[in-house]
Design an enzyme around this catalytic site. Structure first.
Site, mmCIF file in Angstrom:
data_model
loop_
_atom_site.group_PDB
_atom_site.id
_atom_site.type_symbol
_atom_site.label_atom_id
_atom_site.label_comp_id
_atom_site.label_asym_id
_atom_site.label_seq_id
_atom_site.Cartn_x
_atom_site.Cartn_y
_atom_site.Cartn_z
ATOM 1 N N GLN A 83 2.839 4.282 1.071
ATOM 2 C CA GLN A 83 1.447 4.367 1.512
ATOM 3 C C GLN A 83 0.973 5.824 1.535
ATOM 4 O O GLN A 83 1.601 6.680 2.151
ATOM 5 C CB GLN A 83 1.322 3.743 2.916
ATOM 6 C CG GLN A 83 -0.089 3.666 3.447
ATOM 7 C CD GLN A 83 -0.987 2.703 2.667
ATOM 8 O OE1 GLN A 83 -0.570 1.603 2.289
ATOM 9 N NE2 GLN A 83 -2.210 3.116 2.404
ATOM 10 N N LYS A 137 -1.111 -5.816 4.098
ATOM 11 C CA LYS A 137 -0.339 -6.023 2.860
ATOM 12 C C LYS A 137 0.857 -6.926 3.138
ATOM 13 O O LYS A 137 1.132 -7.862 2.389
ATOM 14 C CB LYS A 137 0.150 -4.675 2.310
ATOM 15 C CG LYS A 137 -0.928 -3.902 1.598
ATOM 16 C CD LYS A 137 -0.513 -2.473 1.290
ATOM 17 C CE LYS A 137 -1.708 -1.712 0.706
ATOM 18 N NZ LYS A 137 -1.510 -0.262 0.629
ATOM 19 N N ASP A 180 1.648 0.497 -7.792
ATOM 20 C CA ASP A 180 0.388 1.215 -7.586
ATOM 21 C C ASP A 180 -0.124 1.824 -8.897
ATOM 22 O O ASP A 180 -1.279 2.223 -8.982
ATOM 23 C CB ASP A 180 0.609 2.367 -6.585
ATOM 24 C CG ASP A 180 -0.037 2.094 -5.237
ATOM 25 O OD1 ASP A 180 -0.910 1.215 -5.176
ATOM 26 O OD2 ASP A 180 0.328 2.776 -4.259
#
Ligand code: NDP
Length: 297
Positions: A99, A55, A122
């Protein structure tokens, strides 16, 4: 014999990243700063470390600022919440991603709820879940949004098509179903209690498999000509004791019946990070009040 068109998610993701890079450069000119994405990793889960590294690299390659925070596995909930609050308040940070999965002593829902919904790239915050289900602009989870992009690219309008989503997780199955509904599909969500899964799948023009069971969906379940999106990522033992990645769909048999199918790897997988970058860039424009034609991304 494979007769289906192979949907190349890797190539599509490359194209998307190229568009993101162009728009990230225009954003920097307009806003006088780069768009910024912060990724927080707690602990040293090897798979999560790989994702986070990837990422970070892709964020920088697209001309955006990457802020990476690696915290020890025994980080307290109070410390993690304080870090999220600090990122919420930081004007250089447009998107925040913690995460998952988090170590067991940390309450994931609490961490997600503390993230500013307008930086929740997200799309897991309950505000964004609500926005998606009511059709308001927000952030949509990356994997299902990537699936919709592939479907639109392949099929154009999805209106009126029968879609079956196998899996009802908050991360993939449920938002996927919402997105298909927003595209005017007739949507069925199947799960572990579904009776006659084969029969349900057989009526679908679009099958999205997000189950986590290697090669569960067989070609004999697929309606001829259907479009099959395989979200599953399963590591199984292959030839000579080497592990290999397979999806939730039995690719060989499904590819001989489907009209189009995503491979694993190289289908949905590469889309997820590209869409994350897309969401971060959208967040940057919204946060800085810079206009963006979001549909063009
Ligand atoms: P979850 O484990 O959270 O959900 C799995 C879903 O599958 C559940 O709703 C479950 O039903 C359903 N299910 C399990 N067994 C069966 C069965 N025999 N028949 C029908 N339904 C069943 O998984 P995720 O949604 O997080 O992930 C699904 C897959 O997608 C995994 O392989 C994961 O690795 C992959 N993935 C890939 C991503 C990518 O970037 N490509 C991103 C995220 C996930 P029930 O609710 O009844 O238990």
């Amino acid at each position: 014999m494979s007769t289906a068109e192979i949907i190349d998610g890797k190539a599509f993701a490359e194209g998307l990243r190229a568009r993101i890079a162009e728009m990230a450069a225009s954003f920097e000119q307009a806003a006088g700063r780069k768009a910024g994405l912060a990724v927080v990793l707690v602990g040293a889960d090897p798979a999560s470390e790989v994702y986070v590294r990837s990422k970070g690299k892709q964020t920088v390659a697209c001309g955006m600022e990457s802020f990476e925070y690696k915290l020890p596995a025994d980080t307290s909930e109070a410390d993690l919440l304080a870090m999220v609050e600090q990122l919420n308040a930081d004007p250089a940070v447009d998107g925040i991603l913690v995460q998952l999965p988090l170590p067991g002593h940390l309450d994931e829902q609490k961490i997600i709820s503390t993230t500013n919904p307008d930086k929740d790239v997200d799309g897991f915050h309950v505000t964004n879940v609500g926005r998606l289900s009511t059709g308001l602009p927000g952030f949509v989870p990356c994997t299902p949004l990537g699936c919709i992009m592939l479907l639109r690219d392949r099929l154009g309008s999805l209106s009126g098509l029968e879609a079956v989503v196998i899996g009802r997780s908050n991360i993939v199955g449920k938002p996927m179903a919402q997105l298909l509904l927003a595209e005017s599909c007739t949507v069925t969500i199947a799960h572990s209690r579904t009776k006659d899964l084969e029969g349900v799948v057989r009526r679908a023009d679009i099958v999205v498999a997000a189950v986590g069971r290697p090669e569960m969906v067989k070609g004999s379940w697929i309606k001829p000509g259907a479009t099959v999106i395989d979200v599953g990522i399963n590591r199984i033992e292959g030839a000579e004791g080497k592990t290999k990645l397979v999806g939730d769909v039995d690719f060989a048999s499904a590819a001989s019946v489907a009209g189009a199918i995503t491979p694993v790897p190289g289908g949905v997988g590469p889309m997820t990070i590209a869409v994350l970058l897309r969401n971060a860039l959208v967040a940057a424009h919204r946060n800085a009040g810079v206009a963006l034609d979001e549909a063009s991304l």
